[in-house]
Enzyme design. Structure first.
Site, PDB file in Angstrom:
ATOM      1  N   GLY A 209       0.673  -1.167  -0.165  1.00 12.83           N
ATOM      2  CA  GLY A 209      -0.140  -0.587   0.207  1.00 12.83           C
ATOM      3  C   GLY A 209       1.208   1.507   0.203  1.00 12.83           C
ATOM      4  CD  GLU A 247     -14.244   7.121   5.836  1.00 13.69           C
ATOM      5  OE1 GLU A 247     -14.739   7.165   6.959  1.00 13.69           O
ATOM      6  OE2 GLU A 247     -14.888   5.345   5.324  1.00 13.69           O
ATOM      7  CB  CYS A 281     -15.654   4.643   9.735  1.00 13.11           C
ATOM      8  SG  CYS A 281     -16.326   4.741   8.237  1.00 13.11           S
ATOM      9  CD  GLU A 380     -12.538   4.181  14.035  1.00 12.25           C
ATOM     10  OE1 GLU A 380     -13.276   3.998  13.363  1.00 12.25           O
ATOM     11  OE2 GLU A 380     -11.446   4.384  13.562  1.00 12.25           O
TER      12      GLU A 380
END
Length: 476
Positions: A209, A247, A281, A380
């Site tokens: 990535g 995002e 999310c 989170e």
């Protein structure tokens, strides 16, 4: 890759059923050289074919992709339940059927979009000119996606990126390679999308990535994942000054006003907060309730969570399935320990459910006794864990909701709709649900404020993330 199904140079890696821990099979394990070839194929397809300029052809190909995926819906449904641990009921919505059908919206947009705008004649600096503004594809898009809603997120990138005329290299998460690989297979075998336009690179190596984000042949990176990784993506992309769409994470608030139906609101908050084991999310994981009704709200919410429980994702009645991996379960358990250390208590849950010795399970959990500055209330967790916090009226609720590094989503429940709408407008988030309203849809922009990201996905705004703007002036 480049129109062909090829093995990975790194061999293969296993994919695991998170509900049972059984090995489902293997996926191609791509190497850095494989990624290099995928990027080269995407660059060549963009530079040397008419893909970027043939709007009608792209619309037709997107419809072919939609129909090809729909034909394999039963296979994909079972695959998604097993590889993602997604509850069956969700595959009829955001985990499969909805994102597949949304491809038609992007196909229609290709045909209806104003690709050129005529500004007419003018005489800037006394020089007669005819000016126009055209929109065209950015180029090669690197898409890096997570495991929690693989079809939704993969197709929310592929749909608009392809509609806009770009070519794509898709690097899916190692936890859910099959969901992406099947999309690549359908593209190669059941559509007229030219070789190199879409390249799906599955790999156990997260470094691929980063390779994608650094490569100068890639014009834009579209990333969905954690805020911490998003920072790394921005840093990697900075060297080539490529465009970045992010995002990222969320810690969204579910605000219950003092004129709301408390039982209905808290029951809905429980359902929404642990759907797909809280692995979303935009899921609302902070429940803000009137202080004078705090204890009653705790009782209602805990009761609803206990009743919902954690169950087999194959069961139509299951709302909360397993979490994706042992690593993710350990991370969640670390937050549960932190919550207790910070003075919190569990109104329900707080551990692993009894009788589930295989699979990666966490009980639906409600934490009480914390303040909004505790880590469990601010960070989170990405599990079926809710924190309930008291507020002292609308202004205080807005203050608490906005006191977060994130700003992705939120919800407001109240008896007076105008009042609830007013509170919703004051929340610094990209999406808000009022009294159970559903914002999700192909035509609705999705994204966040603050550290929840940069840019928007879906809708016309999401489509335009993948376009460049060119101004042309002709002397007359």
């Amino acid at each position: 890759m480049d129109g062909r199904l090829v093995p990975g140079a790194g061999g293969a890696f296993e994919t695991i059923n998170p509900a049972t821990e059984e090995v489902l099979g293997t996926a191609a394990d791509a190497s850095a050289d494989d990624m290099d070839r995928a990027i080269a194929a995407a660059r060549r397809a963009f530079d040397e074919t008419g893909w970027a300029t043939d709007h009608a052809f792209r619309a037709r190909c997107l419809r072919q992709l939609r129909e090809g995926l729909r034909r394999r819906a039963d296979e994909l449904r079972e695959l998604t339940i097993q590889e993602v641990g997604a509850p069956r009921f969700l595959t009829f919505g955001a985990q499969l059927d909805a994102p597949v059908d949304d491809l038609a919206w992007f196909a229609d947009l290709v045909e209806d979009y104003a690709w050129e705008r005529d500004l007419g004649r003018a005489e800037p600096m006394g020089m007669p000119s005819h000016r126009r503004v055209v929109r065209e594809a950015v180029g090669v898009v690197g898409a890096v996606t997570p495991w929690n809603f693989p079809h939704q997120i993969n197709l929310a990138k592929l749909g608009p990126a392809l509609a806009a005329g770009n070519t794509v290299v898709l690097k899916p998460a190692p936890d859910t390679p099959w969901c992406a690989a099947v999309v690549g297979e359908v593209i190669a075998e059941e559509t007229d999308i030219p070789p190199g336009v879409v390249n799906v690179v599955t790999s156990s190596d997260h470094a691929l990535g980063a390779q994608l984000t650094r490569d100068p042949r890639v014009d834009l990176v579209s990333f969905t994942g954690s805020t911490a990784t998003g920072r790394n993506v921005m840093a990697s992309a900075a060297g080539t000054l490529k465009r970045v769409f992010l995002e990222l994470g969320g810690k969204s608030a579910f605000v219950v006003l003092d004129d709301a139906d408390l039982r209905a609101a808290c029951s809905y908050a429980a359902f929404a907060g642990i759907t797909h084991a809280g692995q979303g999310c935009a899921i609302t994981t902070r429940i803000l309730v009137p202080r004078e009704r705090h204890d009653e709200a705790v009782e209602i919410t805990a009761g609803a969570l206990a009743k919902l429980g954690a169950g087999d994702p194959q069961d139509d009645r299951t709302i909360c399935g397993p979490v994706i991996s042992a690593r993710q379960r350990e991370r969640i358990e670390g937050y549960l320990k932190l919550a207790v250390e910070d003075g919190g208590a569990f109104a329900c849950g707080g551990g692993r459910p009894e009788g589930r010795d295989r699979g990666f399970w966490i009980e639906p959990t409600l934490i009480t006794g914390l303040t909004n500055d505790s880590r469990a209330a601010r960070e989170e967790i990405f599990g079926p864990v809710l924190v309930i916090l008291p507020h002292d009226g609308d202004d205080d609720a807005v203050r608490i909701a906005n006191d977060s590094p994130y700003g992705l989503s939120g919800a407001v429940h109240g008896g007076d709709v105008e009042r609830a709408r007013g509170v919703a407008r004051r929340l610094r988030t990209g999406t808000v649900s009022v009294n159970g309203g559903v914002w999700y849809g192909a035509d609705v922009p999705f994204g966040g404020y603050k550290q929840s990201g940069i840019g928007r996905e879906m809708g016309v705004a999401g489509f335009e993330e993948y376009l460049e703007t060119k101004s042309i002036a002709e002397g007359v």
